[in-house]
Scaffold this active site. Structure first.
Site, PDB file in Angstrom:
ATOM      1  CG  ASN A 165      -1.885   1.229   1.109  1.00 45.93           C
ATOM      2  OD1 ASN A 165      -1.735   2.056   0.419  1.00 45.93           O
ATOM      3  ND2 ASN A 165      -2.612   1.222   2.339  1.00 45.93           N
ATOM      4  CG  HIS A 217     -12.740   3.998   2.602  1.00 44.98           C
ATOM      5  ND1 HIS A 217     -13.305   5.168   3.066  1.00 44.98           N
ATOM      6  CD2 HIS A 217     -11.464   4.264   2.936  1.00 44.98           C
ATOM      7  CE1 HIS A 217     -12.419   6.117   3.569  1.00 44.98           C
ATOM      8  NE2 HIS A 217     -11.055   5.394   3.464  1.00 44.98           N
ATOM      9  CD  GLU A 277      -8.494  -0.587   4.194  1.00 43.70           C
ATOM     10  OE1 GLU A 277      -7.763  -0.443   5.270  1.00 43.70           O
ATOM     11  OE2 GLU A 277      -9.054   0.374   3.804  1.00 43.70           O
ATOM     12  NE  ARG A 291      -6.167   1.157  -0.178  1.00 43.57           N
ATOM     13  CZ  ARG A 291      -6.729   1.853   0.990  1.00 43.57           C
ATOM     14  NH1 ARG A 291      -5.765   1.788   2.207  1.00 43.57           N
ATOM     15  NH2 ARG A 291      -8.009   2.284   1.208  1.00 43.57           N
ATOM     16  NE  ARG A 337      -8.544  12.477   2.012  1.00 42.51           N
ATOM     17  CZ  ARG A 337      -8.666  11.212   1.811  1.00 42.51           C
ATOM     18  NH1 ARG A 337      -9.817  10.900   1.246  1.00 42.51           N
ATOM     19  NH2 ARG A 337      -8.002  10.250   2.672  1.00 42.51           N
TER      20      ARG A 337
END
Ligand code: ADP
Length: 401
Positions: free
Chosen positions: A9, A181, A380, A93, A241
């Site tokens: 990742n 996600h 994940e 990822r 964000r």
């Protein structure tokens, strides 16, 4: 030799990695997890084994040490320390799979080109995700690589949930709601039955609350709606964000505030959210420690929780009812107060907070006959490991490919 799978990742200055045994039948087994931070500027490396014990901790005093050096370092470390382990494949990822990729894919030159064409849709993430793919193709051309996408899980949504109300030509150009996600949501969907068998066929809202944050509505384990849209900027406010923003604000920033597009983008991606509202920090732990005495920290948290409540309501409407809410991600898994505030705010849905269970991290944090709320750890990486194994298993069964 035991074949292992490296899950990567990659971010702009970091490289997270995990090593899984690539066994046949059962779930891939995690052997190591590691993190390179500060790449390009005296990076630090930390590796833990499956029990969480630190097995490597280094600071590399080499200013030009970037992603390529980090990847080679990890490969060399595995050769030296992973006795009996042999690197068999890499799973990445990749944030954006566009409209086409609704599942993991083995990366060849054509796929890589297609993924590079998606860079304009995720300019802050996609290039960093793809950089290691390119490096490894050059360094280890025979090593199988698989891309697993954050968008893929949402491609099963009804068409209507993926549209913006813009001219059709823009939709055709790719201005659509992709959602992100997805690896986290796919993982939650895959473990729901372990928490309550009825949930796998029920109506569930998942709150992935970390530095990035979004909600997803699952119906029978499939995504039917999510709060992130075209970019990872939409939906909930996040660490830095802004979350949902009237598009008119962007015109105002460009036209009246005189900001360039890059400056406006930087402000909305890196200086907004919890950090922007509080003026203090993007870190929920820090904000919680200040909230009792600092009104700015309190306001940032209140806005975060308020927006979760609003978006939660819209997803319950999309589902036409609710059986459970799942909390996951750094905040969802660890912040007792955020869970309590969200559940109290959503008491209209029938939640009855179990304060004691919530304080201990659940896993079930409600009582009574209404919908349940659960805490489920995000993973994940295991989804990437599973996806990679699936893709490569198929390839091996079809030698003509
Ligand atoms: P990312 O989206 O980068 O993977 P994480 O899922 O690790 O982020 O979540 C990071 C967030 O989780 C930070 O805001 C951090 O403060 C918060 N967090 C982690 N542990 C705790 C805790 N014990 N209490 C409150 N918040 C926490």
């Amino acid at each position: 030799m035991i074949p292992v799978l490296l899950v990567l990742n990659a971010g702009s200055s970091s490289l997270k990695f995990q090593v899984f045994e690539f066994g046949a039948a059962e779930d891939p087994r995690r052997v190591f997890r590691g993190l390179f931070e500060g790449l390009g500027n005296a990076p630090r490396l930390l590796i833990r084994d499956s029990a969480g014990t630190i097995v490597a901790e280094e600071t590399l005093e080499a200013p030009a040490f970037g992603h390529e050096a980090a990847l080679l370092h990890v490969a060399a470390w595995l050769r030296a320390h992973g006795q009996g382990l042999e690197l068999a494949a890499v799973g990445h990822r990749v944030v954006h799979g566009g409209r086409a990729y609704d599942r993991p894919v083995r990366v060849d030159a054509q796929v890589l080109e297609a993924l590079e064409r998606l860079v304009p849709l995720a300019p802050l993430h996609q290039p960093h995700n793809l950089a290691p793919v390119r490096i490894l193709r050059r360094r280890f051309p025979d090593l199988p690589q698989v891309a697993c996408f954050d968008t893929a899980f949402h491609r099963a949504q009804p068409e209507i949930a993926q549209l913006f109300a813009v001219p059709h030509a823009m939709t055709e150009r790719g201005v659509r709601r992709y959602g992100f996600h997805g690896l986290s949501y796919a993982h939650i969907a895959s473990v729901l039955a372990e928490y309550d068998p009825a949930l796998a066929s029920g109506r569930v809202v998942v709150a992935h609350l970390g530095n990035g944050a979004s909600l997803c509505a699952l119906e029978r384990g499939r995504s039917i709606a999510t709060t992130m849209g075209f970019s990872a900027l939409d939906g909930l406010p996040m660490g830095t964000r802004c979350g949902s923003l009237d598009a008119g604000v962007v015109f105002y920033m460009l036209r009246d505030m005189g900001l360039g597009p890059e400056e406006a983008e930087r402000m909305l991606y890196t200086q907004s959210g919890l950090l922007g509202v509080s003026g203090l920090s993007n870190d929920m732990r820090r904000l919680r420690s200040l909230a009792a005495t600092d009104p700015d920290a309190r306001r940032a948290i209140d806005l975060f929780v308020y927006r979760i409540g609003r978006e939660f309501g819209s997803l319950v409407a999309a589902l036409g009812g609710l059986d459970a809410l799942i909390f996951t991600g750094g905040i969802g898994e660890n912040d007792v107060a955020t869970r309590a505030e969200v559940l109290r705010g959503a008491a209209w849905a029938g939640f009855e907070l179990d304060e004691a269970a919530n304080a201990c991290g659940g896993p079930r944090v409600t009582r009574g006959r209404g919908p349940a709320a659960w805490v489920v750890p995000a993973d994940e990486e295991v989804m990437i490991a599973r996806g990679t194994r699936e893709v490569l298993g198929q390839v091996q069964r079809q030698p003509a490919l």
